[in-house]
Design an enzyme around this catalytic site. Structure first.
Site, PDB file in Angstrom:
ATOM      1  N   ASP A 169       0.830  -1.351  -0.016  1.00 19.40           N
ATOM      2  CA  ASP A 169      -0.070   0.072   0.035  1.00 19.40           C
ATOM      3  C   ASP A 169       0.969   1.188   0.010  1.00 19.40           C
ATOM      4  O   ASP A 169       1.601   1.417   0.988  1.00 19.40           O
ATOM      5  CB  ASP A 169      -0.807  -0.067   1.237  1.00 19.40           C
TER       6      ASP A 169
ATOM      7  N   ASP B 240      -2.827   2.589  -5.688  1.00 16.38           N
ATOM      8  CA  ASP B 240      -1.916   2.658  -5.049  1.00 16.38           C
ATOM      9  C   ASP B 240      -1.533   1.218  -4.155  1.00 16.38           C
ATOM     10  O   ASP B 240      -1.107   1.342  -3.287  1.00 16.38           O
ATOM     11  CB  ASP B 240      -1.869   3.770  -4.115  1.00 16.38           C
ATOM     12  N   GLU B 241      -2.304   0.148  -4.735  1.00 15.64           N
ATOM     13  CA  GLU B 241      -2.206  -0.915  -3.868  1.00 15.64           C
ATOM     14  C   GLU B 241      -2.141  -2.322  -4.653  1.00 15.64           C
ATOM     15  O   GLU B 241      -2.704  -2.240  -5.728  1.00 15.64           O
ATOM     16  CB  GLU B 241      -3.604  -1.280  -2.987  1.00 15.64           C
TER      17      GLU B 241
END
Lengths: 96, 429
Positions: free
Chosen positions: B9, B101-102
């Site tokens: 993350d 973003d993960e």
């Protein structure tokens, strides 16, 4: 059933100039040289510099240092206590 | 064999990318989202000053006067996201690109390959990501996706947490039920009503208790995941990738205060955004609706959806009352827009107690037919009644399209619309 078009096969082992200039694309960044401090290394004012964010450099490599006033290039020497963020892997210049 | 799932993350991803691309922003409180008038991301320097994403930019400037607010640069974020996915894929092909973003990675069995412990492998990948991208990641290692996602939130920023199955209870005691991945607001409220305050409270319930409470199968799956049994396999199908947010906005001319007409314009945008989402096999968990006035002021409202959806009827049902609040009869409007946010693959939908999710699933065939017809006959052959006025409306004078902001970080190439895909960081001496 026919064979695949031969042209496809031949192209499988070619790479682009861009890929050739980059060792690790996913860690690569561009900077533009300003000034002649690296003329000795063949990097002239206006040249594009490719560097890799990496801690893997040795004496004699050109490294990218990030200080309060921005980026500078220098030859790496053992014991340099600077904020080194990467190593230069290439440079290029476009005439036209 | 116990599975080994890692969740990566990016810490304050958008703001961190901005700081990595512009060294003068390092160490400063940075907020992205100037173009929307709301924060899409805040750097840790900003968060330490008390900035949260739910604040307005005005509130943020009040509590953090030296904040630097920049436009979101989605092209740059997409480049960094793809670098993240590709770097993780060097270690395992089993990578799920969960969001911009993960990502999740399955590293089960790699201990033999590398001769390292799972913790060492996860930390090796984390170190490579941070070295290559110049931003930090919260990383969690656990036997299931739900546990791994909880683990990556500990010790932010740049944290690493391993939750082995036998130690899950001590970590779950520290996670509020509402913060568990897959638990929506309604579900959290319902569970709290049953005395379930933490993730541990839920994990400790018996399976019989869940049957007694008639828990939906998704919540039974959650219970298994919290207890260390993997139910949610990684979605490694890359079809839905390449998509960070979907924005549909249209300017009309002349400006109008005709309420039905304006709502119709908005409905048309909602329909177009949903169609785009369905084409990519994704749904949105949240939306932002925008009305732009003639004096270039914006009215906007952010809405969290009860369930992730790509059905315009679901969205319009939630939008309608908000539109009523936003609309001012004495104001001339010149554009409407919608942005789909919190985009997720359509097979990872959170179902809620109230059956909203099930309704969405039942509607899927209808939407599929609409898409098929529109693909075959082109454009908007079939559309919602609420969009009709906008679709039949011919623009009386073409309004110059607003200039798209060019990613400042990318070197312009000769090909006008393209940029070099290597981030350009500026001058070096």
């Amino acid at each position: 059933m026919g064979f695949a078009a031969p042209a496809e096969d031949e192209l499988a082992d070619t790479i682009t100039v861009g890929a050739y200039l980059l060792r690790d694309k996913d860690a690569s960044y561009l900077l533009q040289m300003s000034g002649d401090s690296m003329a000795e290394a063949g990097i002239l004012d206006g040249d594009m510099v490719v560097f890799e964010r990496s801690h893997d450099y040795r004496a004699g490599d050109i490294v990218v240092v990030l200080g309060d006033d921005g980026y500078t290039l220098e030859y790496f020497k053992k014991g340099t206590p600077r904020q080194i963020i990467g190593v230069v892997t290439g440079s290029f210049r476009k005439y036209k | 064999m116990e599975r080994q799932i890692v969740h990566f993350d990016g810490d304050s991803f958008f703001a961190s990318v901005e700081q990595a691309l512009n060294y003068t922003l390092r160490g400063l409180p940075v907020v992205t989202g100037a173009e929307r008038g709301a924060a899409t991301s805040a750097s840790y320097e900003a968060k330490r000053m008390g900035v949260t994403r739910s604040m307005t930019l005005k509130q943020i400037k009040e509590i953090c006067p030296n904040v630097v607010v920049v436009n979101s640069d989605y092209r740059a974020y997409a480049i960094y996201a793809h670098r993240m996915y590709r770097i993780v894929r060097r270690y395992t092909p089993l990578v799920e690109e969960y969001s911009v973003d993960e990502c999740f990675a399955d590293i089960t069995g790699l201990d033999k390959t590398y001769g390292m412990t799972y913790t060492e492998i996860a930390q090796m990948i984390k170190a490579k990501l941070e070295e290559s991208l110049g931003i930090t990641f919260g990383v969690g290692l656990a036997p299931t996706k739900v546990l791994a996602k909880a683990a990556s939130k500990f010790n932010k920023p740049a944290g690493f947490t391993h939750i082995p199955i036998e130690r899950r209870r001590e970590y779950l005691a520290r996670v509020a039920i509402g913060n568990v991945w897959g638990v929506g607001t309604a579900t959290a409220a319902q569970l709290q009503g049953l005395g379930v305050m933490t993730a541990l409270d839920f994990a400790n319930k018996s399976f019989e208790w869940m049957q007694l409470q008639q828990m939906h199968k998704n919540h039974r799956a959650l219970w298994h995941e919290l207890n260390g049994t993997l139910v949610h396999e990684l979605n490694i199908n890359p079809d839905h990738q390449d998509i960070g947010s979907i924005i549909k906005s249209r300017t009309f001319s002349p400006p109008s205060n005709d309420k039905t007409f304006i709502y119709s314009q908005l409905a048309k945008n909602v329909e177009a955004a949903c169609e785009r989402a369905r084409t990519h096999g994704v749904r949105a968990r949240a939306i932002t609706v925008m009305l732009k006035t003639q004096s270039f002021l914006y009215g906007r409202v952010e809405i969290t959806l009860p369930v992730a959806t790509a059905d315009p009827r679901d969205m319009l049902a939630v939008i309608k009352p908000q539109f009523e609040q936003l609309y001012r009869p004495a104001t001339l409007y010149r554009a409407t827009g919608i942005s789909l946010r919190s985009i997720v693959p359509e097979d990872s939908v959170t179902l809620d107690f109230f059956g909203a999710g099930e309704k969405t699933l039942r509607n899927a065939p209808v939407l599929k037919s609409i898409d098929d017809i529109n693909h075959r006959y082109g454009g908007q052959s079939v559309f919602l009644g609420s969009s009709m006025q906008a679709i039949n409306y011919r623009e009386r004078s073409r309004v110059k399209k607003e200039g798209r902001r060019t990613a400042k970080v990318l070197m312009e190439s000769e090909y006008k619309r393209k940029s070099i895909d290597i981030p350009f960081l500026g001058k070096v001496q």
